[in-house]
Design a protein around this motif. Structure first.
Motif, PDB file in Angstrom:
ATOM      1  N   ALA A  31      36.720  48.615  54.522  1.00  0.00           N
ATOM      2  CA  ALA A  31      38.170  48.680  54.377  1.00  0.00           C
ATOM      3  C   ALA A  31      38.845  47.848  55.452  1.00  0.00           C
ATOM      4  CB  ALA A  31      38.634  50.131  54.455  1.00  0.00           C
ATOM      5  N   ARG A  32      38.270  47.860  56.658  1.00  0.00           N
ATOM      6  CA  ARG A  32      38.910  47.102  57.734  1.00  0.00           C
ATOM      7  C   ARG A  32      38.777  45.605  57.513  1.00  0.00           C
ATOM      8  NH1 ARG A  32      38.379  50.471  63.369  1.00  0.00           N
ATOM      9  NH2 ARG A  32      40.092  51.855  62.802  1.00  0.00           N
ATOM     10  N   ILE A  33      37.605  45.171  57.052  1.00  0.00           N
ATOM     11  CA  ILE A  33      37.475  43.736  56.747  1.00  0.00           C
ATOM     12  C   ILE A  33      38.457  43.360  55.644  1.00  0.00           C
ATOM     13  CG2 ILE A  33      35.944  41.981  55.806  1.00  0.00           C
ATOM     14  CD1 ILE A  33      33.680  43.324  57.217  1.00  0.00           C
ATOM     15  N   GLY A  34      38.557  44.242  54.645  1.00  0.00           N
ATOM     16  CA  GLY A  34      39.508  44.002  53.557  1.00  0.00           C
ATOM     17  C   GLY A  34      40.928  43.936  54.088  1.00  0.00           C
ATOM     18  N   ALA A  35      41.256  44.845  55.034  1.00  0.00           N
ATOM     19  CA  ALA A  35      42.605  44.886  55.596  1.00  0.00           C
ATOM     20  C   ALA A  35      42.916  43.595  56.331  1.00  0.00           C
ATOM     21  CB  ALA A  35      42.730  46.084  56.537  1.00  0.00           C
ATOM     22  N   VAL A  36      41.948  43.129  57.120  1.00  0.00           N
ATOM     23  CA  VAL A  36      42.169  41.893  57.873  1.00  0.00           C
ATOM     24  C   VAL A  36      42.340  40.721  56.913  1.00  0.00           C
ATOM     25  CG1 VAL A  36      41.126  40.292  59.489  1.00  0.00           C
ATOM     26  CG2 VAL A  36      40.974  42.733  59.902  1.00  0.00           C
ATOM     27  N   ARG A  37      41.538  40.738  55.831  1.00  0.00           N
ATOM     28  CA  ARG A  37      41.667  39.663  54.842  1.00  0.00           C
ATOM     29  C   ARG A  37      43.028  39.704  54.166  1.00  0.00           C
ATOM     30  NH1 ARG A  37      36.205  39.155  51.291  1.00  0.00           N
ATOM     31  NH2 ARG A  37      34.830  38.358  52.889  1.00  0.00           N
ATOM     32  N   THR A  38      43.506  40.942  53.851  1.00  0.00           N
ATOM     33  CA  THR A  38      44.820  41.075  53.219  1.00  0.00           C
ATOM     34  C   THR A  38      45.881  40.417  54.075  1.00  0.00           C
ATOM     35  OG1 THR A  38      44.101  43.197  52.384  1.00  0.00           O
ATOM     36  CG2 THR A  38      46.434  42.746  52.268  1.00  0.00           C
ATOM     37  N   LEU A  39      45.814  40.699  55.370  1.00  0.00           N
ATOM     38  CA  LEU A  39      46.815  40.178  56.286  1.00  0.00           C
ATOM     39  C   LEU A  39      46.669  38.667  56.438  1.00  0.00           C
ATOM     40  CD1 LEU A  39      48.908  41.914  57.503  1.00  0.00           C
ATOM     41  CD2 LEU A  39      47.691  41.884  59.660  1.00  0.00           C
ATOM     42  N   GLY A  40      45.409  38.198  56.520  1.00  0.00           N
ATOM     43  CA  GLY A  40      45.172  36.759  56.636  1.00  0.00           C
ATOM     44  C   GLY A  40      45.746  36.032  55.443  1.00  0.00           C
ATOM     45  N   GLN A  41      45.545  36.634  54.258  1.00  0.00           N
ATOM     46  CA  GLN A  41      46.040  36.013  53.042  1.00  0.00           C
ATOM     47  C   GLN A  41      47.561  36.027  53.011  1.00  0.00           C
ATOM     48  OE1 GLN A  41      43.582  36.835  49.678  1.00  0.00           O
ATOM     49  NE2 GLN A  41      45.316  36.916  48.316  1.00  0.00           N
ATOM     50  N   LEU A  42      48.144  37.117  53.548  1.00  0.00           N
ATOM     51  CA  LEU A  42      49.605  37.232  53.597  1.00  0.00           C
ATOM     52  C   LEU A  42      50.204  36.036  54.327  1.00  0.00           C
ATOM     53  CD1 LEU A  42      52.063  39.291  53.164  1.00  0.00           C
ATOM     54  CD2 LEU A  42      51.725  39.844  55.554  1.00  0.00           C
ATOM     55  N   PHE A  43      49.575  35.655  55.450  1.00  0.00           N
ATOM     56  CA  PHE A  43      50.101  34.532  56.226  1.00  0.00           C
ATOM     57  C   PHE A  43      49.958  33.225  55.468  1.00  0.00           C
ATOM     58  CE2 PHE A  43      49.352  37.478  59.827  1.00  0.00           C
ATOM     59  CZ  PHE A  43      50.671  37.539  60.231  1.00  0.00           C
ATOM     60  N   ALA A  44      49.029  33.195  54.530  1.00  0.00           N
ATOM     61  CA  ALA A  44      48.829  31.948  53.789  1.00  0.00           C
ATOM     62  C   ALA A  44      49.880  31.770  52.701  1.00  0.00           C
ATOM     63  CB  ALA A  44      47.430  31.913  53.187  1.00  0.00           C
ATOM     64  N   TYR A  45      50.137  32.808  51.891  1.00  0.00           N
ATOM     65  CA  TYR A  45      50.980  32.584  50.712  1.00  0.00           C
ATOM     66  C   TYR A  45      52.445  32.911  50.942  1.00  0.00           C
ATOM     67  CZ  TYR A  45      50.637  37.645  49.901  1.00  0.00           C
ATOM     68  OH  TYR A  45      50.689  38.997  50.040  1.00  0.00           O
ATOM     69  N   GLU A  46      52.763  33.676  51.997  1.00  0.00           N
ATOM     70  CA  GLU A  46      54.134  34.149  52.150  1.00  0.00           C
ATOM     71  C   GLU A  46      55.112  32.999  52.400  1.00  0.00           C
ATOM     72  OE1 GLU A  46      54.293  37.006  51.206  1.00  0.00           O
ATOM     73  OE2 GLU A  46      56.020  38.083  51.967  1.00  0.00           O
ATOM     74  N   VAL A  47      54.689  32.039  53.213  1.00  0.00           N
ATOM     75  CA  VAL A  47      55.606  30.943  53.554  1.00  0.00           C
ATOM     76  C   VAL A  47      55.950  30.092  52.328  1.00  0.00           C
ATOM     77  CG1 VAL A  47      55.921  28.929  55.010  1.00  0.00           C
ATOM     78  CG2 VAL A  47      54.798  30.956  55.928  1.00  0.00           C
ATOM     79  N   PRO A  48      54.934  29.602  51.572  1.00  0.00           N
ATOM     80  CA  PRO A  48      55.311  28.833  50.374  1.00  0.00           C
ATOM     81  C   PRO A  48      56.100  29.660  49.366  1.00  0.00           C
ATOM     82  CG  PRO A  48      52.924  29.113  50.498  1.00  0.00           C
ATOM     83  CD  PRO A  48      53.484  29.537  51.808  1.00  0.00           C
ATOM     84  N   GLU A  78      37.995  53.427  50.725  1.00  0.00           N
ATOM     85  CA  GLU A  78      37.913  54.860  51.006  1.00  0.00           C
ATOM     86  C   GLU A  78      38.891  55.671  50.170  1.00  0.00           C
ATOM     87  OE1 GLU A  78      35.687  56.319  52.759  1.00  0.00           O
ATOM     88  OE2 GLU A  78      34.757  54.463  53.448  1.00  0.00           O
ATOM     89  N   TYR A  79      39.718  55.001  49.392  1.00  0.00           N
ATOM     90  CA  TYR A  79      40.721  55.739  48.634  1.00  0.00           C
ATOM     91  C   TYR A  79      40.142  56.276  47.341  1.00  0.00           C
ATOM     92  CZ  TYR A  79      44.660  54.731  51.617  1.00  0.00           C
ATOM     93  OH  TYR A  79      45.518  54.705  52.665  1.00  0.00           O
ATOM     94  N   SER A  80      40.630  57.450  46.954  1.00  0.00           N
ATOM     95  CA  SER A  80      40.167  58.040  45.703  1.00  0.00           C
ATOM     96  C   SER A  80      41.299  58.886  45.134  1.00  0.00           C
ATOM     97  CB  SER A  80      38.921  58.892  45.945  1.00  0.00           C
ATOM     98  OG  SER A  80      39.220  59.888  46.895  1.00  0.00           O
ATOM     99  N   GLY A  81      41.114  59.316  43.914  1.00  0.00           N
ATOM    100  CA  GLY A  81      42.045  60.259  43.305  1.00  0.00           C
ATOM    101  C   GLY A  81      43.470  59.759  43.252  1.00  0.00           C
ATOM    102  N   ARG A  82      44.400  60.680  43.577  1.00  0.00           N
ATOM    103  CA  ARG A  82      45.822  60.412  43.405  1.00  0.00           C
ATOM    104  C   ARG A  82      46.277  59.206  44.223  1.00  0.00           C
ATOM    105  NH1 ARG A  82      48.270  64.837  45.783  1.00  0.00           N
ATOM    106  NH2 ARG A  82      46.765  66.021  44.584  1.00  0.00           N
ATOM    107  N   LEU A  83      45.782  59.129  45.475  1.00  0.00           N
ATOM    108  CA  LEU A  83      46.255  58.064  46.359  1.00  0.00           C
ATOM    109  C   LEU A  83      45.838  56.696  45.826  1.00  0.00           C
ATOM    110  CD1 LEU A  83      45.549  59.782  49.776  1.00  0.00           C
ATOM    111  CD2 LEU A  83      47.732  59.529  48.609  1.00  0.00           C
ATOM    112  N   LEU A  84      44.617  56.616  45.325  1.00  0.00           N
ATOM    113  CA  LEU A  84      44.159  55.354  44.735  1.00  0.00           C
ATOM    114  C   LEU A  84      45.000  55.014  43.509  1.00  0.00           C
ATOM    115  CD1 LEU A  84      42.091  53.056  44.735  1.00  0.00           C
ATOM    116  CD2 LEU A  84      40.674  54.436  43.243  1.00  0.00           C
ATOM    117  N   ALA A  85      45.312  56.050  42.718  1.00  0.00           N
ATOM    118  CA  ALA A  85      46.123  55.827  41.525  1.00  0.00           C
ATOM    119  C   ALA A  85      47.475  55.249  41.914  1.00  0.00           C
ATOM    120  CB  ALA A  85      46.296  57.140  40.770  1.00  0.00           C
TER     121      ALA A  85
END
Lengths: 311, 411
Positions: A127-144, A214-221
């Motif tokens: 999840a943490r690697i995914g989180a870091v990737r999410t943020l890294g990607q945010l910096f890539a597409y947000e400006v354009p 790590e998400y499941s059930g209602r929160l994942l939904a």
């Protein structure tokens, strides 16, 4: 009372959930047909949602319980709020003020931040690697994305979405000037929605499910629902800025046109998903900063020049 | 993890990227891989030992279940060794049918691999397309043998089922369809930008490293190592057919893709030749229950690379020792080398690029001592040297072939 109805039923939460899930079905069906598969039945996303909501919530022992359970709701609220400022069936949104286009863009960024925080606080390595990737990607597409969505505003001389769509529905052919911006914002929206080829943060063959591991059930939904609604709201944003045809021709026609435009955008997403392989995070950064941002800059310059010529 | 700048992430034993349980412990800094620890042994089934408890004929069926994909490879490799010990002269038609199955198996294995590779880089459309086309060859296999995966074709002294002229026509029809599709995939692989971006420059292993680490099969050939048992040590009907050994100098995953795609075309060529030339006659000769004392070493070019079986008989109806070295074992050290300093995102495709079959590999001797972390490995070189010596004793000299290898050993 009317405001509450707008928030909860139409065009707020209830309408967006139903339509978002339907769009998700369309995307999956089209994706499946492109791969010569049969694809899911129309009620699949609804059934998935109901099933997930009914499932047990499992929280990692070390996770921060407040952050862990707050983030899905937070993401869902942000995207649902954004729709109130987007003109859907006319040139006038429910609420509007000067600068609401920026507020909408930020409201659409909030889910990504929520994914990051949720992934980070679930204390799993994947999840943490995914989180870091999410943020890294945010910096890539947000400006354009920001640059290309704001470029039409320069020409329209209005910083509210309602103002922009009013201007373009009065001068429909001016839309053509924004063609580059439309393509860029479509690609950036693909990255924002974490759809292929930009599904790096949740690449299942690499890091399980990314932020959602790590998400499941209602929160994942709720997270999944937030992504589906974001798809509809993002599509609505793009169509109100770049394709405001027919918005002036009455609420019913305008609304049907809105549905059609959203479906077209969703169809484009499905085609991209079927045709492209997943990129790597470094390739996305390269692509966004070396290609998309210069192109978006060109769009801004073009609009500045046209504005000088026309006005 | 937040405190230090490098951390370890477990890929496996259970992970969506792995189809079989194997453990890769990956040391990461950010997205960059610092090193990988591979641990085999989650799927050990003790087949080698079980073979010693059964008769030779029963072993054929047991050995066939070493691997789900290259089942025919393992059983052929085993029966070849037994036939050599027993000095059996297998009828030509039997050998042709054996070779036909070997090539059909290569076709289905390579198509399967192409789909898996697509899946690993997030390109599921390729997976769906190739696996749909793979059904053509699966149907052919089912038509010829009655089974889709474990064909049960081999027996000591030949094969168990004959093929009819009508079946030959069906196979040829299937080959035409597949050749058309394969040409299309070659076109896709050479033009589609995201595929090339994700595959080229990934998992690089130079020719020298490929030889040093003992790579086999398409992995070695994609690094320019000219090594193919079908040509170097011809068995079954391979001496009678014309084909090219596909080499590539990309040295990366893209090269491995190209090699496999072109090998598919070669396989269609081989199958057509076999079906044209197939002689009449019996398909098998009767093998004795008791195999005379002796030992043999059999090499076979499985879809994933060179498969090696060693069989020792003591004159009874049960073998004294059976040893299986599946191609994945030879390639697994190469993976470790390929992953160094790469990105985590490349890991699934790099592992997949050797077309790993971990449950086959777990039959090999690679023992981890739990207490001392020491490894007991019968090195590939030792086995190979023993093989060379044995062939020399029997009057066959591979020295010219292995000149490079011997020169390195003397160094």
């Amino acid at each position: 009372m009317a405001a509450l109805l707008n928030m909860l039923v139409f065009p707020g939460f209830l309408f967006l959930s139903v339509f978002g899930m339907y769009c998700s079905f369309l995307e999956r069906k089209l994706y499946a047909r492109l791969q010569s598969r049969i694809g899911p039945p129309w009620f699949q996303p609804y059934a998935d949602f109901v099933k997930l909501v009914a499932k047990e919530n499992i929280m990692p022992e070390d996770a921060n319980p407040v952050m862990f359970s707050l983030m899905p709701v937070f993401a869902l609220t942000a995207v649902t709020t954004a729709v109130l400022y987007i003109p859907i069936w006319g040139t006038q949104a429910l609420f509007s003020f000067t600068g609401d286009i920026i507020v909408v863009l930020y409201l659409l960024t909030l889910p990504t931040v929520a994914f990051f925080i949720g992934g980070w606080y679930s204390t799993s390595l994947y999840a943490r690697i995914g989180a870091v990737r999410t943020l890294g990607q945010l910096f890539a597409y947000e400006v354009p994305l920001f640059m290309s969505v704001l470029a039409p505003a320069i020409l329209a001389e209005s910083w509210s979405l309602s103002g922009i769509s009013l201007y373009y529905s009065q001068h429909p052919w001016y839309c053509l000037f924004n063609a580059i911006g439309f393509v860029i914002s479509l690609v950036a929206m693909l990255a924002k929605l974490e759809k292929a080829p930009f599904d790096i943060p949740e690449a299942e063959t690499e890091i399980g499910g990314g932020c959602f591991t790590e998400y499941s059930g209602r929160l994942l939904a709720f997270f999944k629902l937030a992504l589906m609604i974001e798809m509809v709201v993002g599509g609505a944003l793009l169509s109100s800025v770049f394709l405001p045809f027919g918005l002036a021709s009455g609420p019913v026609v305008g609304f049907i046109l809105f549905l059609v435009k959203s479906v077209i955008v969703v169809g484009l997403f499905a085609v991209a998903h079927a045709l492209l392989a997943r990129l790597r995070i470094d390739q996305i950064l390269d692509f966004c900063w070396k290609l998309m941002i210069p192109a978006a800059l060109v769009q801004v310059v073009v609009n500045l020049i046209i504005k000088m010529v026309i006005r | 993890m937040a405190q230090s700048n490098s951390f370890k992430i477990p890929i496996g034993p259970q992970h969506p990227a792995l189809k079989e349980p194997e453990s890769f412990s990956v040391a990461l800094r950010g997205e960059k891989i610092l090193g990988v620890d591979i641990r085999l042994g989650y799927n050990h089934r003790g087949i080698e030992k079980a073979c010693e408890e059964r008769t030779f004929l029963q072993d054929v069926y047991l050995i066939e279940r070493v691997c789900g994909i290259c089942s025919h490879s393992h059983s052929t490799c085993f029966v070849q060794a037994v036939e050599e010990i027993a000095n059996l002269d297998v009828p030509k038609r039997g050998l042709y049918i054996r070779t036909l199955f070997a090539e059909l198996e290569r076709v289905h294995s390579h198509l399967l691999w192409l789909g898996v590779a697509g899946h690993e880089i997030g390109f599921d459309t390729l997976l769906m397309y190739t696996w749909k086309d793979r059904e053509v060859v699966m149907d052919i296999l089912a038509m010829l043998s009655g089974n889709r995966v474990n064909y049960g074709m081999n027996t000591i002294g030949g094969v168990r089922r004959d093929i009819s002229p009508e079946q030959i026509q069906e196979v040829l029809k299937g080959m035409d369809i597949l050749e058309e599709k394969t040409k299309y995939y070659i076109e896709v692989a050479s033009q589609e930008a995201t595929i090339i971006n994700r595959l080229s420059g990934v998992g690089v292993v130079s020719k020298e490293d490929a030889i040093r680490l003992g790579a086999v099969g398409p992995t070695a050939r994609a690094s320019g190592v000219d090594r193919d048992m079908r040509r170097d040590d011809p068995y079954a009907a391979y001496p009678d057919v014309q084909f090219d050994v596909i080499l590539d100098d990309h040295n990366d995953v893209y090269g491995r893709t190209v090699v496999r795609l072109k090998e598919l075309m070669e396989s269609y060529k081989i199958i057509r030749q076999l079906l044209k030339k197939i002689p009449d006659g019996p398909i098998a000769i009767k093998a004795p229950r008791k195999i005379p004392a002796g030992e043999a070493f059999s090499r076979y070019e499985a879809p994933r690379g060179e498969d090696v079986h060693y069989v020792k008989s003591n004159g009874t109806e049960k073998p004294e020792r059976v040893k299986v070295r599946a191609p994945t074992l030879a390639n697994v050290q190469v993976v470790k080398h390929m992953l160094k300093d790469r990105y985590l995102a490349d890991m699934p495709i790099v592992i997949a690029a050797i077309d790993p079959c971990f449950s086959c590999t777990d039959r090999s001797i690679a023992l981890h001592r739990h207490d001392s972390r020491k490894r007991d490995v019968v090195i590939w070189e030792t086995v190979r040297l023993a093989g060379i010596e044995w062939y020399k004793k029997n009057g066959i000299d591979f020295t010219a072939l292995n000149k490079r290898f011997m020169a390195r050993l003397q160094k």
